[in-house]
Design a protein around this motif. Structure first.
Motif, mmCIF file in Angstrom:
data_model
loop_
_atom_site.group_PDB
_atom_site.id
_atom_site.type_symbol
_atom_site.label_atom_id
_atom_site.label_comp_id
_atom_site.label_asym_id
_atom_site.label_seq_id
_atom_site.Cartn_x
_atom_site.Cartn_y
_atom_site.Cartn_z
ATOM 1 N N LYS A 62 6.276 -1.033 16.714
ATOM 2 C CA LYS A 62 5.783 -2.331 17.181
ATOM 3 C C LYS A 62 5.677 -3.351 16.045
ATOM 4 O O LYS A 62 5.804 -4.552 16.272
ATOM 5 N N ASN A 108 17.561 -2.619 26.731
ATOM 6 C CA ASN A 108 17.599 -3.293 28.032
ATOM 7 C C ASN A 108 17.871 -4.772 27.782
ATOM 8 O O ASN A 108 17.230 -5.389 26.948
ATOM 9 N N SER A 115 14.890 -5.902 25.353
ATOM 10 C CA SER A 115 13.772 -5.008 25.065
ATOM 11 C C SER A 115 14.335 -3.610 24.818
ATOM 12 O O SER A 115 15.469 -3.305 25.196
ATOM 13 N N THR A 117 13.231 0.413 25.350
ATOM 14 C CA THR A 117 12.293 1.380 25.924
ATOM 15 C C THR A 117 12.357 2.656 25.092
ATOM 16 O O THR A 117 13.433 3.202 24.864
ATOM 17 N N ASN A 119 10.970 6.626 24.600
ATOM 18 C CA ASN A 119 10.344 7.840 25.124
ATOM 19 C C ASN A 119 10.327 8.843 23.981
ATOM 20 O O ASN A 119 11.378 9.348 23.594
ATOM 21 N N SER A 136 5.449 6.809 25.910
ATOM 22 C CA SER A 136 6.502 5.849 26.296
ATOM 23 C C SER A 136 5.959 4.457 26.063
ATOM 24 O O SER A 136 4.788 4.182 26.347
ATOM 25 N N ILE A 138 7.423 0.030 25.265
ATOM 26 C CA ILE A 138 8.517 -0.940 25.232
ATOM 27 C C ILE A 138 8.300 -1.912 24.088
ATOM 28 O O ILE A 138 7.181 -2.388 23.869
ATOM 29 N N LYS A 139 9.367 -2.197 23.343
ATOM 30 C CA LYS A 139 9.352 -3.227 22.309
ATOM 31 C C LYS A 139 10.196 -4.380 22.832
ATOM 32 O O LYS A 139 11.347 -4.203 23.198
ATOM 33 N N VAL A 140 9.594 -5.570 22.875
ATOM 34 C CA VAL A 140 10.268 -6.754 23.392
ATOM 35 C C VAL A 140 10.649 -7.650 22.226
ATOM 36 O O VAL A 140 9.881 -7.822 21.283
#
Length: 141
Positions: A62, A108, A115, A117, A119, A136, A138-140
């Motif tokens: 992050k 994605n 972004s 995802t 896991n 899990s 998500i990094k945007v």
């Protein structure tokens, strides 16, 4: 002449056998209780270490810029972890020697908003089986 009766001051074989049997009946369940408690304590330590590794990985990802995170690729293992996460993994390996780290990253791209995802899984051996902790996120961009 009077005979003097001598008192017998000894322990018979039967008394010794009964004492050993009573000791065994008390000691064996006590041993198993202590052994089980120790195994559970080690297992809870391993869960805590696995969570530390996963949280370190998440926090580090992050805090990295998006392009650097993309450079890690789709498959992330213990060998290509970010530096702080790698150090946590290395410390865990020194203590227990049975941790494995794997992460999958999926890019994605939805209407120009990118972004990734993640896991991630940390696994370790446990009494002939395997235990895992997962995360899990998500990094945007």
């Amino acid at each position: 002449m009077k005979r003097i009766k001598k008192n017998k001051l000894g322990v018979s074989l039967t008394e010794i056998s009964v004492a050993v049997l009573v000791f065994a009946l008390v000691a064996i369940p006590l041993y198993y209780a202590i052994s089980f408690g120790t195994k559970e304590e080690i297992q809870s330590d391993k869960v805590a270490i696995a969570n530390k590794i996963l949280e370190s990985f998440r926090d580090e990802i992050k805090n990295l810029d998006f392009e650097t995170v993309l450079s890690y690729g789709e498959d992330i293992t213990a060998t290509n972890l970010p530096p702080n996460s790698f150090q946590k993994m290395y410390d865990a390996q020194k203590e227990y020697k049975d941790f494995n780290f794997k992460a999958k990253a999926k890019l994605n791209d939805n209407d120009g908003m990118r972004s990734i995802t993640f896991n991630a899984t940390v696994s370790w051996r446990r009494d002939g089986g395997e235990s895992t902790q997962k995360i899990s996120f998500i990094k945007v961009e």
